[in-house]
Scaffold this motif. Structure first.
Motif, PDB file in Angstrom:
ATOM      1  N   UNK A 181      80.393  23.880  22.934  1.00  0.00           N
ATOM      2  CA  UNK A 181      81.163  22.731  23.408  1.00  0.00           C
ATOM      3  C   UNK A 181      82.246  22.355  22.405  1.00  0.00           C
ATOM      4  N   UNK A 182      83.355  21.836  22.911  1.00  0.00           N
ATOM      5  CA  UNK A 182      84.419  21.415  22.005  1.00  0.00           C
ATOM      6  C   UNK A 182      85.713  21.144  22.741  1.00  0.00           C
ATOM      7  N   UNK A 183      86.800  21.214  21.994  1.00  0.00           N
ATOM      8  CA  UNK A 183      88.114  20.857  22.509  1.00  0.00           C
ATOM      9  C   UNK A 183      89.183  21.827  22.019  1.00  0.00           C
ATOM     10  N   UNK A 184      90.195  22.039  22.859  1.00  0.00           N
ATOM     11  CA  UNK A 184      91.416  22.716  22.436  1.00  0.00           C
ATOM     12  C   UNK A 184      92.511  21.668  22.306  1.00  0.00           C
ATOM     13  N   UNK A 185      93.338  21.787  21.268  1.00  0.00           N
ATOM     14  CA  UNK A 185      94.325  20.746  20.981  1.00  0.00           C
ATOM     15  C   UNK A 185      95.715  21.303  20.690  1.00  0.00           C
ATOM     16  N   UNK A 186      96.705  20.568  21.146  1.00  0.00           N
ATOM     17  CA  UNK A 186      98.070  20.702  20.650  1.00  0.00           C
ATOM     18  C   UNK A 186      98.288  19.506  19.748  1.00  0.00           C
ATOM     19  N   UNK A 187      98.561  19.777  18.463  1.00  0.00           N
ATOM     20  CA  UNK A 187      98.705  18.694  17.504  1.00  0.00           C
ATOM     21  C   UNK A 187     100.019  18.764  16.759  1.00  0.00           C
ATOM     22  N   UNK A 188     100.327  17.677  16.074  1.00  0.00           N
ATOM     23  CA  UNK A 188     101.562  17.583  15.290  1.00  0.00           C
ATOM     24  C   UNK A 188     101.201  17.553  13.811  1.00  0.00           C
ATOM     25  N   UNK A 189     101.787  18.472  13.068  1.00  0.00           N
ATOM     26  CA  UNK A 189     101.589  18.535  11.620  1.00  0.00           C
ATOM     27  C   UNK A 189     102.676  17.704  10.958  1.00  0.00           C
ATOM     28  N   UNK A 190     102.310  16.528  10.513  1.00  0.00           N
ATOM     29  CA  UNK A 190     103.302  15.606   9.954  1.00  0.00           C
ATOM     30  C   UNK A 190     103.886  16.135   8.646  1.00  0.00           C
ATOM     31  N   UNK A 191     103.121  17.001   7.965  1.00  0.00           N
ATOM     32  CA  UNK A 191     103.588  17.542   6.692  1.00  0.00           C
ATOM     33  C   UNK A 191     104.814  18.414   6.816  1.00  0.00           C
ATOM     34  N   UNK A 192     104.845  19.249   7.866  1.00  0.00           N
ATOM     35  CA  UNK A 192     105.996  20.136   8.036  1.00  0.00           C
ATOM     36  C   UNK A 192     106.773  19.870   9.319  1.00  0.00           C
ATOM     37  N   UNK A 193     106.339  18.858  10.085  1.00  0.00           N
ATOM     38  CA  UNK A 193     107.068  18.478  11.285  1.00  0.00           C
ATOM     39  C   UNK A 193     106.969  19.460  12.428  1.00  0.00           C
ATOM     40  N   UNK A 194     105.901  20.270  12.435  1.00  0.00           N
ATOM     41  CA  UNK A 194     105.765  21.295  13.468  1.00  0.00           C
ATOM     42  C   UNK A 194     104.530  21.070  14.342  1.00  0.00           C
ATOM     43  N   UNK A 195     104.564  21.693  15.514  1.00  0.00           N
ATOM     44  CA  UNK A 195     103.434  21.659  16.434  1.00  0.00           C
ATOM     45  C   UNK A 195     102.457  22.766  16.067  1.00  0.00           C
ATOM     46  N   UNK A 196     101.166  22.477  16.221  1.00  0.00           N
ATOM     47  CA  UNK A 196     100.149  23.474  15.946  1.00  0.00           C
ATOM     48  C   UNK A 196      99.038  23.395  16.973  1.00  0.00           C
ATOM     49  N   UNK A 197      98.400  24.514  17.232  1.00  0.00           N
ATOM     50  CA  UNK A 197      97.260  24.575  18.140  1.00  0.00           C
ATOM     51  C   UNK A 197      95.994  24.715  17.314  1.00  0.00           C
ATOM     52  N   UNK A 198      94.965  23.968  17.708  1.00  0.00           N
ATOM     53  CA  UNK A 198      93.696  24.020  16.979  1.00  0.00           C
ATOM     54  C   UNK A 198      92.555  23.826  17.965  1.00  0.00           C
TER      55      UNK A 198
END
Length: 225
Positions: free
Chosen positions: A148-165
């Motif tokens: 069980x869990x989640x898939x995410x589209x997130x924002x990396x504030x450190x480099x200003x980019x989108x990331x998937x986790x």
């Protein structure tokens, strides 16, 4: 010396009373209302799933979070560090469940689907090459979650980019990875099993038809501030 001891005891009693008052005045977490009916996401997610998911599963996380926070406040007031540590897993699990689902409901809309517009679309193209590539990458990561869990589209504030986790169980994205959550896909079986049985890929494929890209875009704008 006795005078000092008496002062310390009075201070300790006062501090304990203050902590208890704060705990008593703390507003309890509540189950957020949906902005659409349980059946509004059909045929992609049926009404029975939505009703059980929201009114039963999410409500359980909210109730358990309130109970756990009350116990934690009591442990703080007593200076009981052992109990504070013992309560951490329950705080993480139920707190994460409340955070994740509160985001999830707003990520969905009966008027959703299609493609994002504006700055969000430009960021997706920059960081993934194309919208289709982002969908494929996120879908693959989400389907691959073990258990069980989640898939995410997130924002990396450190480099200003989108990331998937991907996060296990109810681990909150920001609290465990530092990424600011923009879009989450719940792959606990209660989110899809009544309709899609054990075919998780079909559920993940279908949910893109009800993604609320306006909400995701708003979350990106807030995350960048």
């Amino acid at each position: 010396m006795l005078c000092r001891v008496g002062q310390i005891r009075r201070c300790a009693a006062s501090l304990s009373q203050t902590i208890n008052q704060v705990a008593a005045s703390r507003q309890k977490h509540t189950l957020p209302d949906l902005t659409y009916d349980y059946g509004a996401l059909e045929p992609h997610i049926n009404a029975e799933i939505m009703q059980l998911h929201h009114s039963k599963h999410h409500a359980t996380y909210v109730n358990n979070l309130n109970v756990t926070e009350e116990k934690y406040q009591e442990a703080l007031a007593k200076g009981d560090v052992t109990s504070q540590v013992a309560l951490q897993p329950a705080l993480k699990f139920n707190g994460g469940g409340h955070i994740n689902h509160t985001i999830f409901w707003t990520n969905l809309s009966p008027n959703g689907g299609g493609e994002p517009q504006g700055e969000l679309m430009e960021a997706i193209k920059r960081d993934f090459g194309s919208f289709q590539k982002m969908k494929e990458t996120m879908s693959a990561a989400t389907v691959a979650v073990q258990g069980s869990g989640w898939g995410w589209l997130g924002f990396d504030k450190g480099n200003g980019r989108l990331r998937i986790a991907a996060c296990a169980n109810q681990d909150p994205l920001q609290g465990t990875t530092g990424l600011i959550p923009l879009l989450g896909i719940d792959v606990w079986e209660h989110a899809y099993y009544l309709q899609y049985k054990n075919v998780r890929p079909d559920y993940v494929k279908a949910i893109w038809n009800v993604i609320n890209w306006e909400n995701v875009s708003e979350r990106l704008q807030t995350a960048k501030k």
